[in-house]
Design a protein around this motif. Structure first.
Motif, short mmCIF file in Angstrom:
data_model
loop_
_atom_site.label_atom_id
_atom_site.label_comp_id
_atom_site.label_asym_id
_atom_site.label_seq_id
_atom_site.Cartn_x
_atom_site.Cartn_y
_atom_site.Cartn_z
N ALA A 1 17.82 -15.10 28.91
CA ALA A 1 17.98 -13.80 29.58
C ALA A 1 17.43 -12.72 28.66
CB ALA A 1 19.45 -13.53 29.89
N THR A 2 16.41 -12.02 29.11
CA THR A 2 15.83 -10.96 28.28
C THR A 2 16.71 -9.72 28.31
OG1 THR A 2 14.48 -10.15 30.12
CG2 THR A 2 13.49 -11.79 28.67
N ARG A 3 16.58 -8.93 27.25
CA ARG A 3 17.40 -7.71 27.15
C ARG A 3 16.56 -6.46 26.97
NH1 ARG A 3 20.59 -5.46 22.39
NH2 ARG A 3 21.60 -3.68 23.37
N GLN A 4 15.68 -6.43 25.96
CA GLN A 4 14.88 -5.25 25.70
C GLN A 4 13.46 -5.66 25.32
OE1 GLN A 4 17.05 -3.30 22.52
NE2 GLN A 4 18.05 -1.89 23.95
N ILE A 5 12.51 -4.76 25.57
CA ILE A 5 11.13 -4.99 25.17
C ILE A 5 10.57 -3.71 24.56
CG2 ILE A 5 10.15 -4.33 27.42
CD1 ILE A 5 8.06 -6.57 27.01
N SER A 6 9.69 -3.87 23.59
CA SER A 6 9.00 -2.74 22.98
C SER A 6 7.54 -3.15 22.82
CB SER A 6 9.61 -2.40 21.61
OG SER A 6 9.34 -3.43 20.68
N GLU A 7 6.72 -2.26 22.25
CA GLU A 7 5.34 -2.62 21.98
C GLU A 7 5.26 -3.83 21.06
OE1 GLU A 7 3.69 0.84 20.19
OE2 GLU A 7 2.80 1.54 22.07
N GLY A 8 6.19 -3.89 20.11
CA GLY A 8 6.10 -4.89 19.07
C GLY A 8 6.87 -6.17 19.29
N GLY A 9 7.78 -6.20 20.25
CA GLY A 9 8.56 -7.42 20.40
C GLY A 9 9.54 -7.37 21.55
N ILE A 10 10.41 -8.36 21.58
CA ILE A 10 11.35 -8.53 22.68
C ILE A 10 12.63 -9.14 22.14
CG2 ILE A 10 10.63 -10.89 23.29
CD1 ILE A 10 10.83 -10.01 26.24
N SER A 11 13.73 -8.86 22.80
CA SER A 11 15.00 -9.51 22.45
C SER A 11 15.52 -10.22 23.68
CB SER A 11 16.02 -8.50 21.93
OG SER A 11 16.31 -7.51 22.91
N PHE A 12 16.15 -11.39 23.46
CA PHE A 12 16.72 -12.13 24.58
C PHE A 12 17.97 -12.87 24.13
CE2 PHE A 12 13.46 -14.97 22.74
CZ PHE A 12 14.19 -16.14 22.51
N LEU A 13 18.79 -13.26 25.10
CA LEU A 13 20.01 -14.00 24.84
C LEU A 13 19.75 -15.48 25.03
CD1 LEU A 13 22.76 -11.78 26.52
CD2 LEU A 13 21.76 -11.62 24.23
N HIS A 14 20.31 -16.29 24.10
CA HIS A 14 20.08 -17.73 24.09
C HIS A 14 21.37 -18.41 23.65
CE1 HIS A 14 18.08 -21.55 23.55
NE2 HIS A 14 18.23 -21.52 22.22
N GLY A 15 21.64 -19.57 24.17
CA GLY A 15 22.89 -20.26 23.86
C GLY A 15 22.83 -21.12 22.63
N GLY A 16 22.28 -20.61 21.54
CA GLY A 16 22.21 -21.38 20.31
C GLY A 16 21.51 -20.62 19.21
N PHE A 17 21.66 -21.10 17.98
CA PHE A 17 21.04 -20.46 16.82
C PHE A 17 19.56 -20.83 16.77
CE2 PHE A 17 19.64 -20.48 12.40
CZ PHE A 17 20.00 -19.20 12.00
N VAL A 18 18.72 -19.87 16.40
CA VAL A 18 17.28 -20.10 16.25
C VAL A 18 16.86 -19.57 14.88
CG1 VAL A 18 14.97 -19.69 17.16
CG2 VAL A 18 16.90 -19.88 18.73
N HIS A 19 16.14 -20.38 14.12
CA HIS A 19 15.72 -20.00 12.77
C HIS A 19 14.64 -18.92 12.81
CE1 HIS A 19 17.88 -23.18 10.60
NE2 HIS A 19 17.56 -23.98 11.60
N ALA A 20 14.69 -18.02 11.83
CA ALA A 20 13.60 -17.06 11.65
C ALA A 20 12.33 -17.83 11.34
CB ALA A 20 13.92 -16.09 10.52
N GLY A 21 11.21 -17.38 11.89
CA GLY A 21 9.95 -18.07 11.70
C GLY A 21 9.60 -19.03 12.83
N THR A 22 10.56 -19.25 13.74
CA THR A 22 10.28 -20.12 14.89
C THR A 22 9.21 -19.48 15.77
OG1 THR A 22 12.54 -21.01 14.92
CG2 THR A 22 11.28 -21.15 16.97
N LYS A 23 8.21 -20.28 16.11
CA LYS A 23 7.14 -19.78 16.98
C LYS A 23 7.63 -19.74 18.44
CE LYS A 23 3.30 -21.34 14.08
NZ LYS A 23 2.08 -22.19 14.03
N VAL A 24 7.17 -18.71 19.16
CA VAL A 24 7.66 -18.48 20.52
C VAL A 24 6.49 -18.20 21.45
CG1 VAL A 24 9.05 -16.96 21.99
CG2 VAL A 24 9.84 -17.52 19.69
N VAL A 25 6.55 -18.75 22.64
CA VAL A 25 5.71 -18.32 23.75
C VAL A 25 6.66 -17.95 24.88
CG1 VAL A 25 3.99 -18.91 25.49
CG2 VAL A 25 3.73 -19.74 23.16
#
Length: 373
Positions: free
Chosen positions: A70-94
């Motif tokens: 579930a997405t929450r916010q978007i900016s020019e530089g990025g996006i935030s979303f809600l996820h049911g688990g921990f995700v490591h920094a550096g994880t690649k995303v599409v």
């Protein structure tokens, strides 16, 4: 990053109504802290997609897994979303985003932070590899300039209230004469005009604006709803009409209809061309001013020169549709086309030039470090 073909996984342990309530609460808390409204590279805007697909590739793992988030916010530089688990920094995303015009876009990025919220839900912050235009994905990022032409105080207050809530900056004229003066001095996304007014009514106002070369969008707002009344609005030069009294839903649809998807250069993937394209786009307002003034003043020599300039430049910078529109205008001028024909072609060329963007991001800042989502 190659996408996995595995089944989509939903990890958020909340029903849709619970998820919506959580997002509302997070947004409410963010309103109290101005630091949550913007980053180094632009303002953040609400983006609510409760079934957005993201592909995550953990560091050191060549495969990726597709999740529903579930997405929450978007900016020019990025996006935030809600996820049911921990995700490591550096994880690649599409992340698969859908534009406000219905097209799907895969945006690549990298996780920069992960914070626990509650009940296994984490908020993930992603930094995009390349900047985007938030307005392509959420209407919350679009601001509109509206000239409201309305003589009745109560109606004007109602329309202004709704339009302001819909991210519009509203100027008001009380009659057709005031509207003409204001419209020819400032740029508006739309003119929303009443028809029955003192001093100069809407029919006369619109006809005079068109006679003076105004090519922008004009919408009649009227309680007169017979087919004859509607046709009279269109014949006077209105692009469309809506019924009065003003209704928020009708105004929202109207504003959305004025925005079209950005026109991007076909050369945007050519790194060497990007600064040149950006400079061409930055000169566009002056080019449009020259065209508009020349048409209004019936200065066909200047209008022809401007059309020929854009005809040569448009395709050279990857905007073939601008070249085609400029060529049609050039031909119509040479062949002594009617004023109505010229007005239509000037309006189309103006529309395309207004939509031109250097890219979905900003070439000048492409190498700069992007702020966190």
């Amino acid at each position: 990053m190659s996408k996995s073909s595995s089944q989509l996984i939903r990890t958020i342990p909340l029903e849709d109504n619970e998820l919506t309530a959580l997002l509302d609460r997070l947004d409410s808390l963010a309103e109290e802290d101005p630091r949550n409204k913007s980053g180094r590279h632009g303002q953040r805007f609400t983006l609510r997609l409760t079934h957005c697909v993201v592909h995550l590739q953990q560091p050191g793992d060549p495969s990726s897994v597709a999740y529903i988030v579930a997405t929450r916010q978007i900016s020019e530089g990025g996006i935030s979303f809600l996820h049911g688990g921990f995700v490591h920094a550096g994880t690649k995303v599409v992340i698969q985003l859908i534009s406000t015009h219905g097209s799907w876009v895969d945006v690549e990025g990298e996780v920069v932070h992960c914070r626990y919220i509650e009940r296994r839900v984490h908020e993930i912050g992603v930094r995009f590899n390349r900047k985007v235009r938030p307005g392509d994905y959420t209407t919350a990022a679009n601001r509109y300039r509206v000239l409201l032409v309305e003589d009745e105080e109560a109606m004007a207050k109602l329309a202004t209230f709704h339009l302001t809530q819909l991210n519009a900056d509203v100027d008001r004229a009380k009659n057709g004469e005031e509207a003409i003066e204001m419209a020819l001095k400032s740029a508006y996304d739309i003119i929303l005009t009443d028809i029955q007014m003192p001093v100069m009514d809407g029919y006369e106002e619109v006809a005079e604006l068109r006679r003076q070369g105004y090519t922008g969008i004009i919408v009649a707002a009227t309680a007169l709803t017979t087919d004859r009344d509607k046709q009279k609005c269109l014949d006077s030069g209105c692009n469309m009409y809506i019924k009065k009294p003003y209704v928020r839903e009708d105004l929202a649809k109207l504003l959305e209809a004025t925005k079209a998807e950005a026109l991007c250069s076909t050369f945007q993937s050519n790194t060497a061309m990007r600064p040149l394209i950006a400079e061409f786009v930055r000169t566009m307002p002056n080019k449009l001013k020259t065209i508009t003034n020349a048409f209004r003043e019936e200065d066909l020599e200047t209008l022809l020169a401007a059309a020929r300039s854009l005809k040569a430049e448009g395709g050279s910078y990857g905007y073939d549709s601008i070249t085609e529109a400029a060529e049609q205008l050039e031909r119509a001028i040479v062949e002594s086309g009617s004023p109505e024909r010229l007005r239509t072609l000037v309006a189309e060329l103006t529309r395309l030039c207004t939509l031109a963007h250097a890219t979905i991001g900003d070439y000048a800042d492409e190498e700069a470090e992007l702020a966190d989502a």
